[in-house]
Enzyme design. Structure first.
Site, mmCIF file in Angstrom:
data_model
loop_
_atom_site.group_PDB
_atom_site.id
_atom_site.type_symbol
_atom_site.label_atom_id
_atom_site.label_comp_id
_atom_site.label_asym_id
_atom_site.label_seq_id
_atom_site.Cartn_x
_atom_site.Cartn_y
_atom_site.Cartn_z
ATOM 1 N N SER A 159 0.855 -1.190 0.000
ATOM 2 C CA SER A 159 0.000 0.000 0.000
ATOM 3 C C SER A 159 0.897 1.248 0.000
ATOM 4 C CB SER A 159 -0.910 -0.012 1.228
ATOM 5 O OG SER A 159 -0.116 -0.061 2.389
ATOM 6 N N LEU A 211 1.471 3.395 -2.369
ATOM 7 C CA LEU A 211 2.269 3.606 -3.585
ATOM 8 C C LEU A 211 1.914 4.931 -4.254
ATOM 9 C CD1 LEU A 211 2.457 0.188 -5.475
ATOM 10 C CD2 LEU A 211 4.253 1.379 -4.225
ATOM 11 N N LEU A 232 -2.610 9.809 -6.026
ATOM 12 C CA LEU A 232 -1.880 10.836 -6.784
ATOM 13 C C LEU A 232 -1.771 10.452 -8.251
ATOM 14 C CD1 LEU A 232 1.271 11.984 -4.820
ATOM 15 C CD2 LEU A 232 -0.352 13.386 -6.093
ATOM 16 N N ILE A 240 -8.390 -9.611 1.108
ATOM 17 C CA ILE A 240 -9.716 -10.235 1.056
ATOM 18 C C ILE A 240 -10.779 -9.169 0.771
ATOM 19 C CG2 ILE A 240 -11.501 -11.351 2.467
ATOM 20 C CD1 ILE A 240 -9.337 -12.949 3.799
ATOM 21 N N GLU A 241 -10.638 -8.018 1.440
ATOM 22 C CA GLU A 241 -11.655 -6.967 1.325
ATOM 23 C C GLU A 241 -11.863 -6.463 -0.102
ATOM 24 O OE1 GLU A 241 -9.286 -6.980 3.582
ATOM 25 O OE2 GLU A 241 -10.042 -6.326 5.535
ATOM 26 N N LYS A 281 14.023 -5.493 -8.715
ATOM 27 C CA LYS A 281 13.383 -6.809 -8.747
ATOM 28 C C LYS A 281 11.985 -6.715 -9.369
ATOM 29 C CE LYS A 281 16.497 -9.419 -7.045
ATOM 30 N NZ LYS A 281 17.067 -10.418 -7.959
ATOM 31 N N CYS A 309 -10.896 26.215 12.221
ATOM 32 C CA CYS A 309 -11.891 25.411 12.949
ATOM 33 C C CYS A 309 -11.552 25.328 14.444
ATOM 34 C CB CYS A 309 -12.056 24.054 12.282
ATOM 35 S SG CYS A 309 -13.719 23.412 12.513
ATOM 36 N N HIS A 338 -13.175 25.347 6.762
ATOM 37 C CA HIS A 338 -11.919 24.713 6.325
ATOM 38 C C HIS A 338 -11.513 25.211 4.929
ATOM 39 C CE1 HIS A 338 -11.439 21.707 9.519
ATOM 40 N NE2 HIS A 338 -12.755 21.738 9.582
ATOM 41 N N GLU A 352 -8.765 25.058 3.554
ATOM 42 C CA GLU A 352 -7.760 24.190 2.920
ATOM 43 C C GLU A 352 -8.357 23.225 1.900
ATOM 44 O OE1 GLU A 352 -8.844 23.947 6.013
ATOM 45 O OE2 GLU A 352 -8.723 21.918 6.838
HETATM 46 N N1 GLN Z 1 -14.163 19.951 17.690
HETATM 47 C C1 GLN Z 1 -14.630 21.188 17.161
HETATM 48 C C2 GLN Z 1 -16.100 21.136 16.817
HETATM 49 O O1 GLN Z 1 -16.667 20.072 16.658
HETATM 50 C C3 GLN Z 1 -13.821 21.601 15.946
HETATM 51 C C4 GLN Z 1 -13.975 20.696 14.775
HETATM 52 C C5 GLN Z 1 -12.906 20.884 13.724
HETATM 53 O O2 GLN Z 1 -11.884 21.483 13.986
HETATM 54 N N2 GLN Z 1 -13.112 20.326 12.554
HETATM 55 O O3 GLN Z 1 -16.729 22.150 16.684
#
Ligand code: GLN
Length: 551
Positions: free
Chosen positions: A13, A15, A19, A148-149, A187, A381, A507, A509
């Site tokens: 796994s 690898l 990506l 197996i899964e 190999k 968050c 979030h 990101e």
């Molecule tokens: N634990 C916090 C909440 O539930 C923050 C959650 C998070 O950072 N994704 O509000």
């Protein structure tokens, strides 16, 4: 007619199947094709939302609120494939759906079995993505051939080509060609075995992508081709990349993978458009500055736990031609050793999201240090919730201030549960999830970064900033700079009297791409670059981070 590509993995796994699949998607898109990406995960959990980051790394959240595997993050960063609930299925979900049908009596009393009922369900979720607006569906099968899964998934994709026509399906197998130091050679046997196992199941791969740390000689490629029953041109080398994951597509192009897929599936793709990607890599190789950012989190030592955050920092770095040295600092270590030792000299501090009490005080300490020393700070968050706790305790002097997630009886519940969250017992999929609109205040730092009045960002949390404290915060210089459109939920807080101090309940990101860095990350990195410049001009004021502060 939509064509299908199935990507499987063999030998070991990790690898980089995600990506590689994302890179294939990207190359096809850049040949003018419309691509949809999908990941099928063989574990029994219904989604990764309830899995520990140590086990599974980051949970990647989509616009529609589904909590998915982190490979979908690669898909979104590399391609424009629309991603929804249908882009990630687990064994748990497949069984859940079959069992629900059985309970409704839909199988008319038949014995419900792995073949055909589970495999039919799997074929159904693959076929769902095919439509007139899609040229190619790329389905990545999680796990390693031989588990197996994985068997029902492999059986389903074998059958799929019979239903859809072999000429419309392509099997790509990612495998490892290890270098044995003692023998001084590469190999090919593990690859032969892994392909042998696939062929036993009835799948003859069309293309082999061979991960390797050294160049595979023509002799070895011929050997692999012969023993694995593929043509020589279909044995593609994918060398380890220690510099950047964004180099992977370039290497696959050099080895003509996109041509091969285009020919084999008769896709009619146009010529490849990669100029912007080349520019991006050129910028990455020729940075104009180097800065260091500390990411302080509970799982900082785990390389996948904050994957999208690390990627977003890199994107912002590319945007500013700055190389970013990321110090991954475990918040518990910071509790023990103090911020002075671990954070001195960083150009920025980022506290990511999280759950649970462990390491909270370390995060609060890190934020206090950044606030008091004027170090750019970005909270995400739980990072925003900790920033509120820190400010409440140390600036407003609210003794014992906390979040009710960690202290039910705190005298100052700065962070507390939303009413609709109070009676929830099921943990899976019940948070405030997915895209929500946010209104930005005029003249806020957030507004400057986004250059927009209203934004939409993805959420994954239960707790919220407590509005009872809003005025007190503002009176002390911490303003709510973004709220839900009804003004009720605080989504962004920022400190007025500080070079760059901003924290968000969502979030960001999950929406950053290498080609379009996220505005908050570019804002944060820009502030860190400025701080770095000041530091080099006045080194006596701001020390370099000590080497052992980096992990
Ligand atoms: N634990 C916090 C909440 O539930 C923050 C959650 C998070 O950072 N994704 O509000």
């Amino acid at each position: 007619m939509t064509k299908h590509i199935f990507v499987t993995g063999g030998v070991v796994s990790s690898l980089g199947k995600g990506l590689t699949s994302a890179s294939i998607g990207m190359l096809l898109e850049r040949r003018g094709l419309r691509v949809k990406m999908q990941k099928l995960d063989p574990y029994i959990n219904v989604d990764p939302g309830t899995m520990n980051p140590y086990q599974h790394g980051e949970v990647y959240v989509l616009d529609d609120g589904s909590e998915t595997d982190l490979d979908l993050g690669h898909y979104e960063r590399f391609t424009h494939s629309p991603l929804t609930r249908d882009s990630n299925y687990t064994t748990g979900q497949i069984y859940q759906s079959v069992i629900e049908k059985e309970r409704r009596g839909e199988f008319l009393g038949k014995t419900v079995q792995v073949i055909p009922h589970i495999t039919n369900e799997i074929k159904h979720v693959i076929a769902k993505l095919a439509d007139q607006d899609t040229d190619v569906v790329i389905t990545e099968i999680g796990g390693t051939v031989g588990d197996i899964e994985s068997l029902p998934f492999l059986e389903a994709i074998r059958q799929f080509a019979i239903d859809a026509g072999k000429e419309n399906c392509l099997y790509i197998h990612l495998t490892l060609v290890p270098y044995l130091k003692a023998a001084g050679e590469l190999k090919t046997k593990p690859t032969q075995h892994s392909v042998g196992q696939l062929r036993e199941i009835g799948i003859q791969p069309d293309i082999l992508i061979c991960r390797t740390e050294r160049e595979i000689s023509l002799d070895d490629r011929e050997k692999i081709a012969l023993f694995c029953n593929v043509s020589l041109e279909a044995v593609i080398e994918e060398r380890d990349k220690d510099f950047s994951i964004y180099e992977v597509p370039m290497e696959l192009v050099e080895n003509r993978l996109d041509d091969l897929i285009n020919e084999k599936l008769d896709l009619g793709g146009t010529s490849l458009e990669l100029d912007d990607w080349r520019d991006l890599l050129h910028g990455l190789r020729n940075p104009q500055s180097e800065i260091s950012i500390a990411v302080v989190g509970k799982y900082a030592e785990h390389k996948d736990a904050y994957k999208s955050i690390y990627e977003s920092l890199d994107h912002a770095g590319m945007h500013h031609r700055a190389q970013i040295r990321i110090g991954r600092i475990q918040s518990e270590t910071l509790e023990r050793e103090g911020p002075e030792r671990l954070l001195s000299g960083y150009d920025g501090v980022l506290v990511p999201g999280g759950f649970g009490e462990r390491g909270i005080e370390g995060k609060v300490e890190a934020i206090r240090f950044a606030r008091e020393r004027g170090i750019p700070f970005f909270g995400i968050c739980l990072g925003m919730q900790c920033a509120a706790i820190e400010f409440g305790r140390h600036v407003i002097k609210l003794d014992g201030a906390h979040s009710t997630e960690f202290d039910k009886d705190t005298p100052h519940p700065l962070i507390c549960l939303l009413d609709e969250q109070k009676n929830i017992v099921d943990m899976g999929g019940t948070m405030r999830l997915g895209t929500q609109l946010c209104q930005l205040s005029e003249e806020s730092l957030a507004r400057t970064c986004y250059d927009q009045e209203q934004i939409s960002e993805r959420h994954r949390h239960r707790y919220e900033f407590n509005n009872v404290y809003r005025q007190q915060f503002a009176a002390h210089g911490m303003e709510v700079a973004g709220t839900s459109p009804d003004g009720l939920l605080a989504e962004i807080i920022e400190l007025k009297d500080h070079p760059w101090f901003l924290a968000v309940q969502f979030h960001p990101e999950f929406k950053s791409k290498p080609t379009v860095a996220h505005p908050l990350f570019t804002g944060f990195v820009e502030a860190a670059v400025k701080r770095h410049q000041q530091r080099t001009e006045r080194p006596q004021d701001v020390p370099e981070p000590s080497e052992d502060a980096h992990t």
